[in-house]
Design a protein around this motif. Structure first.
Motif, mmCIF file in Angstrom:
data_model
loop_
_atom_site.group_PDB
_atom_site.id
_atom_site.type_symbol
_atom_site.label_atom_id
_atom_site.label_comp_id
_atom_site.label_asym_id
_atom_site.label_seq_id
_atom_site.Cartn_x
_atom_site.Cartn_y
_atom_site.Cartn_z
ATOM 1 N N LYS A 227 1.063 -1.647 0.174
ATOM 2 C CA LYS A 227 -0.201 -0.037 0.268
ATOM 3 C C LYS A 227 0.629 1.509 -0.390
ATOM 4 N N GLY A 228 0.571 3.011 -0.046
ATOM 5 C CA GLY A 228 0.824 3.222 -0.446
ATOM 6 C C GLY A 228 1.671 3.885 1.262
ATOM 7 N N ASN A 229 2.730 4.617 0.932
ATOM 8 C CA ASN A 229 3.841 4.923 2.424
ATOM 9 C C ASN A 229 4.070 6.171 2.080
ATOM 10 N N VAL A 230 2.804 6.192 3.081
ATOM 11 C CA VAL A 230 2.539 8.498 4.063
ATOM 12 C C VAL A 230 3.498 8.668 4.729
ATOM 13 N N ASP B 114 5.598 11.585 6.193
ATOM 14 C CA ASP B 114 5.534 13.258 6.147
ATOM 15 C C ASP B 114 5.060 14.014 5.063
ATOM 16 N N GLY B 115 3.861 13.399 4.750
ATOM 17 C CA GLY B 115 2.740 13.769 3.982
ATOM 18 C C GLY B 115 3.840 14.137 1.843
ATOM 19 N N LYS B 116 5.194 13.059 2.475
ATOM 20 C CA LYS B 116 5.730 13.398 0.970
ATOM 21 C C LYS B 116 5.549 12.137 -0.423
ATOM 22 N N THR B 117 5.380 12.487 -1.038
ATOM 23 C CA THR B 117 5.927 11.921 -2.538
ATOM 24 C C THR B 117 6.918 11.020 -2.593
ATOM 25 N N LEU B 118 6.811 9.671 -2.355
ATOM 26 C CA LEU B 118 8.833 9.006 -2.818
ATOM 27 C C LEU B 118 7.933 8.555 -4.032
ATOM 28 N N LEU B 119 9.484 7.990 -5.343
ATOM 29 C CA LEU B 119 9.513 7.517 -5.586
ATOM 30 C C LEU B 119 10.867 6.069 -5.809
ATOM 31 N N THR B 120 10.338 5.131 -5.617
ATOM 32 C CA THR B 120 11.076 4.173 -5.346
ATOM 33 C C THR B 120 11.533 4.061 -6.224
ATOM 34 N N SER C 244 5.085 6.513 -4.258
ATOM 35 C CA SER C 244 3.787 6.347 -3.693
ATOM 36 C C SER C 244 3.500 7.703 -2.470
ATOM 37 N N GLY C 245 2.426 7.701 -2.081
ATOM 38 C CA GLY C 245 2.576 8.769 -1.617
ATOM 39 C C GLY C 245 0.656 9.333 -0.789
ATOM 40 N N SER D 53 -4.201 8.189 0.683
ATOM 41 C CA SER D 53 -3.007 7.131 0.228
ATOM 42 C C SER D 53 -2.908 6.645 -1.560
ATOM 43 N N TYR D 54 -1.248 6.406 -1.585
ATOM 44 C CA TYR D 54 -1.410 5.851 -2.989
ATOM 45 C C TYR D 54 -0.217 5.109 -3.142
#
Length: 1007
Positions: A267-270, A272-278, A353-354, A360-361
């Protein structure tokens, strides 16, 4: 068809790249818009909200501290809190067993927080039990789990491969190094007399998926079939849980009779409200890990000449072309030529994700390419896309979860020779396989050129879609309503093309170019409404659910063959064929409905009772036998809990007894098996019966009993779990043999047979060293299974008498008793038990158990600062067919293992290999010995299954680069196998390429 698939792959890659780039650009733009030099002045304000756990249950007594001050408060019995502080403060939420969380107020007046259980605490780890989750310390059933850390970086195709050696009671056998094939899986033994009646239930994000391998006609693929899970993105799997006992599986009723495999995606990794690109990418190489030691040309020719000399036979160009026509100095290692190539592989996975505290997504995709160890252009390609969306309202009364996974794999193989057989038996002085112009060489090849299979290409394209939607409403303080809906769709096309170049040139004028296509379609939907109830009354917590299942499956299989093509360039089009024949056309529908319920009772967090029940209805049975009831009761008693009882003297920090008993069933049979069936006669327009009507046969019944004890010592630094189980499966669903006079070979019926599986499972883990800069953790598991046919009334009157024996395991082999080498003939001899002068079934008095005696794994994780090393050993005690009998008798045409050089010559010699000879008597003696007690040998092994070395770059270094995380790793699969078995692989046959040794290097970056 392949061009269309390639176009779809390209479009999907472009779509994913555009989507990820757009999302990441929008997030970066949003951040820049929020950046300002004009900082607002902090003001005092009141902040309130609710704190809950990952299951949505409010947590009372959570400490909320204003960071940097001594000001704080606690949540009340309903998880609510209120605090007055400045608008730019940071709140720190802490509670025993949960990870401390910091939340910036940012002028908000309402904040809802979900605390995540700390994975370092035994009583805070949760496992997925299917329809509900349960804390590890409180579970009453037998559930094993592997997490994403053990899955995501492994260079594997099927997610089941990651379970090898990691779970007690779960047998996984990869069997072959060919990509995309279905591994064999058995959970706590074999329950059914039918091979296709032992498949477990697969659940992917709540969607049941058929575990039956896809049918295939290829020489490499028809034995095990195509894996229905091969299209999943390994990097997108969060965890895999396996449910084993009645308490864990009865809520699935008949579908869980053989265990349940739950696959949960990420699932989405929330954060600190950031959008993360892995981005995770690795490349590597694969090759066959072991080769058989075969004769070279001088050794082979000496053996052949000796055989002619012993038999007094004169060599001719017909019976000894390898001695008279072929080059006597040529020496080819056909293992290197036919399966000795190095296969290159590449995998790239990307996920973004973010979200925020309400939504969250996660959106991701992957691409994998793996080459082949065989000659020719054969490779495996897989592309996947996935999305996960979670949302909850501000008051947490409404929740929504949506997930979708789509995958396409394109597997290019060949139909004919597997190359492995040819590599092992082709004489080392055989002619070149190619001419100077690159075409296949047939000159002096008395039998087929081994590379003729290159002219029989096989292509398998499989598309798989899973989609699941779950909606939850909190209608009352203690009551939730939930509706889950799932849809799955699988399409697979297999195309086989037969070119004339696959045959000898002198046959080309009579060969018709042909193509064979098969199409498999599986489509399924499921709807499950559920009601959840959770309430605490004094020291008693009640946790219940009631639900229903409505499921519909449609399956079709169409196989066509076209022949008489004018040119091989037309082979992809059936319209260009002179003749089209329908080989098979099956369309079936399966409908399933059920009601189910569960009640969990928790008394003072020490005594637990779990009651589950299900009433199933299946369209595979007649109207009178369509419904059946299944249930289970599980209980647990935590007799030691240092945290609750405050026991500071005893080394035991935790102790639990648990037991369960219940009844599950099985309807794993063909659809419409109870009905009359007819087929049309050819030409006359009539009908003839092909299947007898039997409305009375019903469900298989599986009764399961388990008793277990669990200990933890020294503050959970050592954990031990020991389980004993006994499963009995009755009312066996098989084809009951009929006399030939009836016109039918069998009728679907319940046989009076009873199969029992018992076993002891032990799982141990320890934190050997746990310091800031250095840690070492170990785990070990072992399973000692026992399978037995307890009862089979009148078995001697059925054809099963030559397969099974009451009191013995199902996986047995009836064999002759070996009697050494006859000193007069020099050939193997067997005991003629009844003295009738011939060997038949009456002389097969030796019974060999071909199942595993025990199996397990041993793993370690060692960390020094940012450097981590993980390794896993898998071990199996088993027997297999003796490798020497996977060749023809010594002296006959074809290469042989080096062991054949020490063949018997006179009395007193070793009795391992009989005398070299070309005679039919020698061949019969050799084949009889292969079916005797000598034909079985110990094939136990210890395999270094996985090694992973990784380096986590320090955060203070990567933060300067604007990165969140950077991980560099090296991974190896099937690195070393220690065994006394001298064949290719102790688990496979002679004609199967063994699992490949793979080494990869990868980099994982989070932005």
């Amino acid at each position: 068809m392949k061009n269309n698939s390639s176009n779809r792959v390209r479009l999907l890659i472009v779509f994913l790249l555009i989507l990820v780039t757009a999302l990441y650009t929008c997030e970066t733009w949003a951040r820049s818009m929020n950046t300002s030099n004009d900082f607002p002045t902090a003001v005092q304000q009141s902040v309130s909200g609710t704190v809950q756990d990952s299951e949505g249950i409010p947590i009372p007594g959570v400490h909320i501290l204003v960071k940097g001050t001594k000001q704080g408060t606690f949540t009340d019995s309903n998880g609510h809190f209120s605090v007055t502080t400045s608008s730019n403060s940071i709140l720190v939420f802490s509670y025993m067993g949960f990870t401390t969380q910091e939340v910036a107020i940012n002028s908000r007046t309402s904040i809802n927080v979900t605390l995540v259980e700390s994975a370092t605490e035994l009583d805070a780890v949760t496992v997925n039990a299917g329809y509900y989750t349960v804390k590890e310390r409180e579970r009453t059933g037998s559930i094993s789990k592997v997490s994403s850390k053990e899955i995501e970086i492994q260079p594997i195709i099927s997610p089941l491969q990651t379970l090898e050696g990691r779970m007690p009671g779960v047998e996984i056998e990869q069997g072959s190094g060919v990509m995309g094939l279905a591994p064999k899986i058995r959970i706590r033994g074999t329950n059914s007399l039918r091979n296709d009646g032992n498949y477990p239930l697969y659940i992917i994000d709540g969607i049941p998926v058929s575990s039956e391998p896809l049918r295939s006609a290829g020489s490499l693929t028809n034995a095990s079939g195509i894996d229905p899970l091969s299209t999943l993105n390994i990097s997108n799997i969060e965890s895999i849980e396996v449910l084993k006992d009645a308490d864990a599986t009865a809520i699935y009723g008949s579908r869980g009779a053989n265990g349940v495999v739950l696959i949960t995606t990420k699932k989405g990794n929330v954060k600190d409200g950031k959008t993360l690109l892995t981005i995770n990418s690795y490349s590597g190489i694969s090759e066959v890990a072991n080769k058989v030691k075969l004769m070279n040309t001088p050794q082979y020719l000496a053996m052949r000449r000796k055989a002619f000399e012993v038999d007094g036979v004169t060599p001719t160009q017909t019976n000894a072309f390898d001695l008279l026509l072929w080059d006597q100095n040529r020496n080819t290692d056909w293992q290197e030529v036919l399966f000795g190539r190095t296969a290159f592989l590449t995998n790239i996975n990307m996920a973004i994700s973010g979200g925020n505290q309400h939504t969250s997504y996660l959106v991701g995709g992957s691409y994998k390419n793996q080459g082949s160890v065989f000659p020719g252009n054969f490779d495996y390609n897989k592309i996947t896309a996935n999305i996960n969306l979670s949302h909850r309202s501000e008051n947490s009364k409404f929740k929504l979860d949506f997930s979708s996974n789509y995958g396409v794999d394109d597997n290019t193989l060949f139909f004919g020779n597997t190359f492995v057989n040819s590599a092992l038996i082709t004489p080392p002085n055989a002619p070149n396989i190619f001419k100077e112009d690159g075409s296949l060489n047939w000159e002096n090849w008395i039998y087929d050129n081994p590379l003729a299979a290159l002219e029989q290409p096989q292509n398998i394209i499989t598309e798989n879609l899973f989609a699941n939607l779950g909606v939850l409403f909190n209608v009352l303080p203690k009551v939730n309503l939930k509706l889950t809906m799932g849809y799955s769709k699988l399409d697979s096309e297999e195309q086989l093309r037969f070119y004339k170049e696959a045959y000898r040139p002198d046959l080309w004028n009579i060969i018709k170019l042909s193509m064979r296509n098969s199409f498999i379609k599986r489509q399924s939907w499921i709807v499950e409404p559920q009601i959840f109830y959770n309430n605490t009354i004094g020291k008693i917590n009640l946790d219940g659910l009631v639900g229903a299942t409505f499921q519909n499956n449609k399956n079709s299989y169409l196989a066509l063959e076209g022949s008489g093509y004018a040119d091989k360039s037309l082979l992809r089009n059936f319209k260009s064929a002179d003749n089209i024949q329908i080989l098979s056309d099956d369309n079936t529908q399966y409908r399933y409905a059920a009601v189910f319920g569960r009640l969990g009772i928790n008394l003072n967090r020490k005594y637990f009772l779990n009651i589950t029940g299900r009433r199933d209805g299946s369209s595979r049975f007649g109207p009178e036998s369509r419904f059946s009831n299944f249930w289970a009761v599980g209980g647990a008693w935590i007799f030691i809990d240092q945290k609750i009882d405050n026991q500071k003297i005893s080394p035991f920090s935790f102790g639990k007894l648990r037991a369960s008993y219940g009844i599950t069933g099985s309807d794993q049979i063909e659809d419409y098996g109870y009905l009359d069936a007819y087929e049309a006669t050819s030409g006359s327009g009539g009908l003839y019966p092909t299947q007898l009507f039997n409305p009375n046969y019903s469900w298989e019944v599986n009764k399961k009993l388990e008793v277990a004890i669990q200990f933890s010592l020294f503050k959970d630094h050592i954990n031990l779990d020991v389980s004993w189980f006994k499963n009995r499966s009755a009312n066996q669903l098989v084809g009951f043999p009929l006399p030939a006079i009836t016109g039918f070979t069998s009728v679907q019926a319940n046989l009076p047979a009873l199969v029992q599986n018992t076993g002891l499972e032990l799982q141990w883990s320890s934190k050997n060293i746990n310091r800031k800069d250095f840690s070492w953790q170990s785990s070990f598991n072992i399973t000692l299974p026992e399978n037995k046919l307890l009862k089979f009334d009148r078995i001697e009157q059925t054809s099963y008498a030559n397969i099974y024996k009451v009191g013995e395991p199902l996986n047995i082999s009836h064999r002759y008793k070996f009697n050494g080498i006859n000193s007069e003939t020099g050939f193997y001899s067997m005991i003629d038990v009844n003295g009738d002068g011939r060997l038949n079934n009456d002389d097969r008095i030796v019974i060999m158990d071909m199942g595993r005696k025990y199996f397990g794994g041993f793993s370690n994780t060692i960390r020094y600062k940012e450097l981590s090393l993980q390794f896993l050993f898998e071990y199996v005690k088993q027997y297999n067919q003796s490798y020497i009998f996977k060749w023809s008798a010594p002296g006959r045409l074809g290469n042989k293992p080096l062991q054949f050089l020490n063949s018997w010559e006179e009395p007193g010699d070793s009795e391992d290999i009989q005398k070299v000879s070309l005679s039919s008597i020698a061949s019969k003696a050799f084949n009889d010995a292969a079916n005797s007690s000598k034909g079985i040998e110990d094939a136990s092994f210890l395999r270094l299954k996985n090694v992973a070395l990784s380096y986590q770059f320090p955060r203070k270094v990567i933060k300067k680069l604007g990165l969140e995380e950077v991980n560099l790793y090296l991974n190896a699969q099937n690195l070393i196998t220690l065994t006394g078995y001298k064949g290719l692989d102790p688990q496979g046959g002679r004609g199967v390429v063994p699992p490949l040794k793979t080494i990869t290097c990868g980099l994982q970056i989070t932005l």
